[in-house]
Design a protein around this motif. Structure first.
Motif, PDB file in Angstrom:
ATOM      1  N   ARG A 127      45.146  34.722  42.964  1.00 13.32           N
ATOM      2  CA  ARG A 127      43.741  35.121  42.743  1.00 13.32           C
ATOM      3  C   ARG A 127      42.985  35.194  44.066  1.00 13.32           C
ATOM      4  NH1 ARG A 127      43.640  31.024  38.595  1.00 13.32           N
ATOM      5  NH2 ARG A 127      44.492  31.966  36.731  1.00 13.32           N
ATOM      6  N   GLN A 128      43.208  34.223  44.935  1.00 14.83           N
ATOM      7  CA  GLN A 128      42.558  34.220  46.242  1.00 14.83           C
ATOM      8  C   GLN A 128      42.999  35.419  47.078  1.00 14.83           C
ATOM      9  OE1 GLN A 128      43.566  30.457  47.961  1.00 14.83           O
ATOM     10  NE2 GLN A 128      41.923  29.361  46.913  1.00 14.83           N
ATOM     11  N   ILE A 129      44.274  35.729  47.044  1.00 13.72           N
ATOM     12  CA  ILE A 129      44.803  36.869  47.798  1.00 13.72           C
ATOM     13  C   ILE A 129      44.165  38.160  47.302  1.00 13.72           C
ATOM     14  CG2 ILE A 129      46.883  38.248  48.205  1.00 13.72           C
ATOM     15  CD1 ILE A 129      48.433  35.518  48.108  1.00 13.72           C
ATOM     16  N   ASN A 130      44.124  38.339  45.994  1.00 12.65           N
ATOM     17  CA  ASN A 130      43.539  39.561  45.433  1.00 12.65           C
ATOM     18  C   ASN A 130      42.043  39.651  45.680  1.00 12.65           C
ATOM     19  OD1 ASN A 130      45.936  40.710  44.491  1.00 12.65           O
ATOM     20  ND2 ASN A 130      45.854  39.533  42.597  1.00 12.65           N
ATOM     21  N   ALA A 131      41.340  38.519  45.611  1.00 10.31           N
ATOM     22  CA  ALA A 131      39.901  38.516  45.884  1.00 10.31           C
ATOM     23  C   ALA A 131      39.635  38.865  47.347  1.00 10.31           C
ATOM     24  CB  ALA A 131      39.295  37.153  45.543  1.00 10.31           C
ATOM     25  N   ALA A 132      40.435  38.320  48.244  1.00 13.24           N
ATOM     26  CA  ALA A 132      40.289  38.618  49.671  1.00 13.24           C
ATOM     27  C   ALA A 132      40.544  40.097  49.929  1.00 13.24           C
ATOM     28  CB  ALA A 132      41.252  37.762  50.494  1.00 13.24           C
ATOM     29  N   TYR A 133      41.548  40.644  49.290  1.00 13.85           N
ATOM     30  CA  TYR A 133      41.870  42.065  49.435  1.00 13.85           C
ATOM     31  C   TYR A 133      40.702  42.935  48.956  1.00 13.85           C
ATOM     32  CZ  TYR A 133      44.322  46.483  48.768  1.00 13.85           C
ATOM     33  OH  TYR A 133      44.701  47.808  48.809  1.00 13.85           O
ATOM     34  N   ARG A 134      40.124  42.584  47.816  1.00 17.24           N
ATOM     35  CA  ARG A 134      38.975  43.354  47.291  1.00 17.24           C
ATOM     36  C   ARG A 134      37.790  43.306  48.247  1.00 17.24           C
ATOM     37  NH1 ARG A 134      40.789  41.236  42.505  1.00 17.24           N
ATOM     38  NH2 ARG A 134      39.290  39.546  42.545  1.00 17.24           N
ATOM     39  N   ILE A 135      37.519  42.147  48.828  1.00 16.70           N
ATOM     40  CA  ILE A 135      36.408  42.016  49.777  1.00 16.70           C
ATOM     41  C   ILE A 135      36.637  42.923  50.984  1.00 16.70           C
ATOM     42  CG2 ILE A 135      35.351  40.452  51.470  1.00 16.70           C
ATOM     43  CD1 ILE A 135      35.618  38.237  49.327  1.00 16.70           C
ATOM     44  N   LEU A 136      37.837  42.864  51.546  1.00 14.25           N
ATOM     45  CA  LEU A 136      38.127  43.687  52.724  1.00 14.25           C
ATOM     46  C   LEU A 136      38.106  45.174  52.394  1.00 14.25           C
ATOM     47  CD1 LEU A 136      40.918  41.615  54.481  1.00 14.25           C
ATOM     48  CD2 LEU A 136      38.492  41.751  55.047  1.00 14.25           C
ATOM     49  N   MET A 137      38.636  45.558  51.252  1.00 11.84           N
ATOM     50  CA  MET A 137      38.633  46.973  50.880  1.00 11.84           C
ATOM     51  C   MET A 137      37.206  47.459  50.613  1.00 11.84           C
ATOM     52  SD  MET A 137      41.609  47.894  51.455  1.00 11.84           S
ATOM     53  CE  MET A 137      41.574  49.567  50.853  1.00 11.84           C
ATOM     54  N   ASP A 138      36.372  46.618  50.010  1.00 12.59           N
ATOM     55  CA  ASP A 138      34.965  46.978  49.814  1.00 12.59           C
ATOM     56  C   ASP A 138      34.278  47.184  51.160  1.00 12.59           C
ATOM     57  OD1 ASP A 138      35.203  46.870  47.082  1.00 12.59           O
ATOM     58  OD2 ASP A 138      34.204  44.916  46.875  1.00 12.59           O
ATOM     59  N   TYR A 139      34.545  46.290  52.090  1.00 13.65           N
ATOM     60  CA  TYR A 139      33.942  46.393  53.420  1.00 13.65           C
ATOM     61  C   TYR A 139      34.390  47.676  54.120  1.00 13.65           C
ATOM     62  CZ  TYR A 139      32.692  45.368  58.235  1.00 13.65           C
ATOM     63  OH  TYR A 139      32.178  45.443  59.498  1.00 13.65           O
ATOM     64  N   VAL A 140      35.674  47.945  54.076  1.00 16.55           N
ATOM     65  CA  VAL A 140      36.210  49.135  54.741  1.00 16.55           C
ATOM     66  C   VAL A 140      35.668  50.400  54.086  1.00 16.55           C
ATOM     67  CG1 VAL A 140      38.343  50.434  55.161  1.00 16.55           C
ATOM     68  CG2 VAL A 140      38.277  47.990  55.589  1.00 16.55           C
ATOM     69  N   THR A 141      35.571  50.406  52.776  1.00 13.74           N
ATOM     70  CA  THR A 141      35.083  51.576  52.050  1.00 13.74           C
ATOM     71  C   THR A 141      33.620  51.862  52.365  1.00 13.74           C
ATOM     72  OG1 THR A 141      36.639  51.136  50.273  1.00 13.74           O
ATOM     73  CG2 THR A 141      34.816  52.591  49.762  1.00 13.74           C
ATOM     74  N   GLU A 142      32.824  50.821  52.517  1.00 13.39           N
ATOM     75  CA  GLU A 142      31.389  50.989  52.761  1.00 13.39           C
ATOM     76  C   GLU A 142      31.035  51.072  54.245  1.00 13.39           C
ATOM     77  OE1 GLU A 142      29.074  51.519  50.419  1.00 13.39           O
ATOM     78  OE2 GLU A 142      30.734  51.505  48.973  1.00 13.39           O
TER      79      GLU A 142
END
Length: 93
Positions: free
Chosen positions: A49-64
């Motif tokens: 869960r932590q790995i997937n949450a971290a991935y979502r945060i980074l992908m959101d940052y990169v996308t925006e």
């Protein structure tokens, strides 16, 4: 998202301050494979869960993220091109 969230996501995925999207995706894939419950290495579901949450945060940052296409930013991202440009200017004089 806060800067602390971003730093924690980088820590969870084991990435440094500079990473490409390819680096983020590759590291996420590696960690998910390693910690997936079917792999049998860990029985702690919180890790995945932590790995997937971290991935979502980074992908959101990169996308925006708003990319800069300014010349100085280009040379900062491509130092070898900066050197080539400097020498080309020198030899073309």
């Amino acid at each position: 998202m806060t800067y602390a969230d971003l730093q924690e996501a980088l820590r969870v995925l084991g990435l440094g301050e500079r990473a490409t999207m390819k680096d983020i995706k590759t590291r996420h894939r590696e960690l998910v494979k390693r910690h997936h419950p079917d792999a049998g290495i860990t029985t702690e579901p919180e890790i995945i869960r932590q790995i997937n949450a971290a991935y979502r945060i980074l992908m959101d940052y990169v996308t925006e993220y708003r990319f800069s296409f300014a010349e100085n930013e280009f040379y900062e991202q491509n130092p070898e091109e900066r050197f080539r440009q400097q020498f080309m200017d020198f030899y073309n004089k």
